[in-house]
Design an enzyme around this catalytic site. Structure first.
Site: not given
Ligand SMILES: *Cc1c(COP(=O)(O)O)cnc(C)c1O
Length: 411
Positions: A151, A236, A265
């Site tokens: 994700f 990520d 986040k």
């Molecule tokens: C939440 C998330 C994203 C996307 O972040 P948004 O601020 O919702 O665009 C990307 N990578 C990971 C691992 C995430 O948990």
């Protein structure tokens, strides 16, 4: 002259507000039936004044709890001085944010953005540019290797390499240039990497997939492989980073330093969206003026809050809490195995809990928890994600585990 009469605000109940959303709000979410009106620390309160312990923490955007005093103070002070300049001009908050974030993460340079998906998109662009300018990949031939069940966000390019049909279906045509291999499989990764590979992009722990922790040695293996093959390792850490797992970064558990980190986040302290690509100078340095940007990226309000977040993490207190209370979470969940829990994965204050499907879907269990005054959310099927604010107390954590035990016992 008569005094203006105050129009009484019609008090709308939670049920009213949920009903009111239906015709006017796009249906891209299916929220649990709770309408939050205020919050502080680990607790939120709904419109009727019912209190809930927050065991989701905005998918880790609220690692420091709701309205942490130091973060609110930084935001207030900045609101009173300067909020936006655009990057057409310098602002007096950005240098310190970049310096301290680079220092915290052991990297050289920072590219500030806003949302996580933008950080991922930016990381992809940087990797491609690096592949053409530095590695010498022929024009438009660069590939990026990613993991199944990833994700990384919701943009058209990012869903192009998702393996979740709900996230993808109906949104093509898709962006080419990605290869998907199974997660936690170094041999498959090795087979997919070739001379066109700009980067390997993975989550060090797959959050949305259900807090999937790879085998010990996987991240080290990815680091060695990407070094050997001459491509970038992009981690990520948008959900796994910034204290959640008991270390500043999830890659710290293996002592691995990726070429590029994606953060988001919690970087915005639950107040404003703040994300960043953080990396080595010879990688982020490929960008020249005009090649990438964002109107809001690096704005003074975001930089002030982001700096205050980094300041909290510099103390090590939150990482320590996550590590210590992580053992309480793990032991509590271990006690529930065989009593409604069929298995779980956890690291720090972060767990994916697989519930016996006979007891209900993840959503039904989440609704049960709501009834017990606990906010949590399913990921897929019968898996619940627990990710409380790192400010949670041991007593609160134990009470949340007790609520889960009661919900499962009723199943
Ligand atoms: C939440 C998330 C994203 C996307 O972040 P948004 O601020 O919702 O665009 C990307 N990578 C990971 C691992 C995430 O948990």
């Amino acid at each position: 002259m008569t005094a203006p009469t105050r129009v009484p605000v019609r008090t709308r109940t939670s049920a009213d507000l949920i009903r009111a959303e239906e015709p006017v709000l796009a249906h891209n979410y299916h929220p649990l039936p709770v309408v939050v009106a205020r919050a502080e620390g680990t607790w939120v309160e709904d419109v009727e004044g019912r209190r809930y312990l927050d065991m989701l923490a905005g998918y880790s955007a609220l690692n420091f709890g709701h309205r942490h005093p130091a973060l609110v103070e930084a935001a207030h002070a900045q609101l009173d001085r300067l909020t936006l300049t655009s990057r057409a001009f310098h602002n007096d908050r950005l240098a310190e944010f970049a310096e301290r974030l680079a220092q915290l993460t052991g990297q050289d340079m920072v590219l500030p953005m806003n949302t996580g998906a933008e950080a991922v998109e930016s990381g992809i662009k940087v990797a491609r540019k690096w592949a053409y300018d530095v590695k010498g990949v022929p024009a438009d031939r660069a590939t990026i290797v990613v993991a199944a069940d990833n994700f990384h966000g919701r943009t058209t390019t990012i869903v192009s390499f998702s393996t979740d049909e709900t996230a993808r279906s109906g949104f093509g045509p898709f962006t080419p240039g990605f290869r998907v291999v199974p997660y936690n499989d170094l041999a498959a990764l090795e087979a997919a990497v070739d001379e066109t590979t700009a980067a390997v992009l993975i989550e060090p722990i797959q959050g949305e997939a259900g807090v999937v922790v790879p085998d010990e040695g996987y991240l080290t293996g990815v680091r060695e492989l990407t070094h050997r093959e001459g491509c970038l390792f992009i981690a990520d850490e948008i959900q796994s980073g910034l204290g959640r797992t008991g270390r500043t970064l999830a890659v710290d558990h293996e002592g691995v330093v990726p070429d590029v980190l994606l953060l988001g986040k919690a970087l915005g302290g639950g107040i404003v969206p703040v994300s960043a690509v953080v990396g080595r100078r010879d990688v982020l340095g490929v960008l020249r003026p005009g090649e990438h940007g964002s109107t809001f990226g690096g704005n003074p309000l975001a930089a002030a809050v982001g700096t205050a977040v980094v300041e909290l993490l510099e103390t090590g207190e939150f990482q320590r809490r996550a590590a210590e209370l992580g053992t309480v979470l793990r032991d509590g969940l271990a006690d529930l195995v065989g009593k409604g829990v069929v298995g779980f994965r956890s690291r720090g204050l972060w767990a994916g809990v697989d519930i016996d499907p006979a007891l209900g879907t993840g959503r039904e269990i989440s609704q049960g928890l709501l009834g017990e005054g606990v906010l949590a959310k399913d990921t897929h099927g019968s898996t619940i994600r627990l990710a409380p604010p790192l400010t949670i107390t041991e007593a609160e954590l134990v009470s949340a585990l007790g609520a889960l035990a009661r919900v499962l016992g009723r199943g």
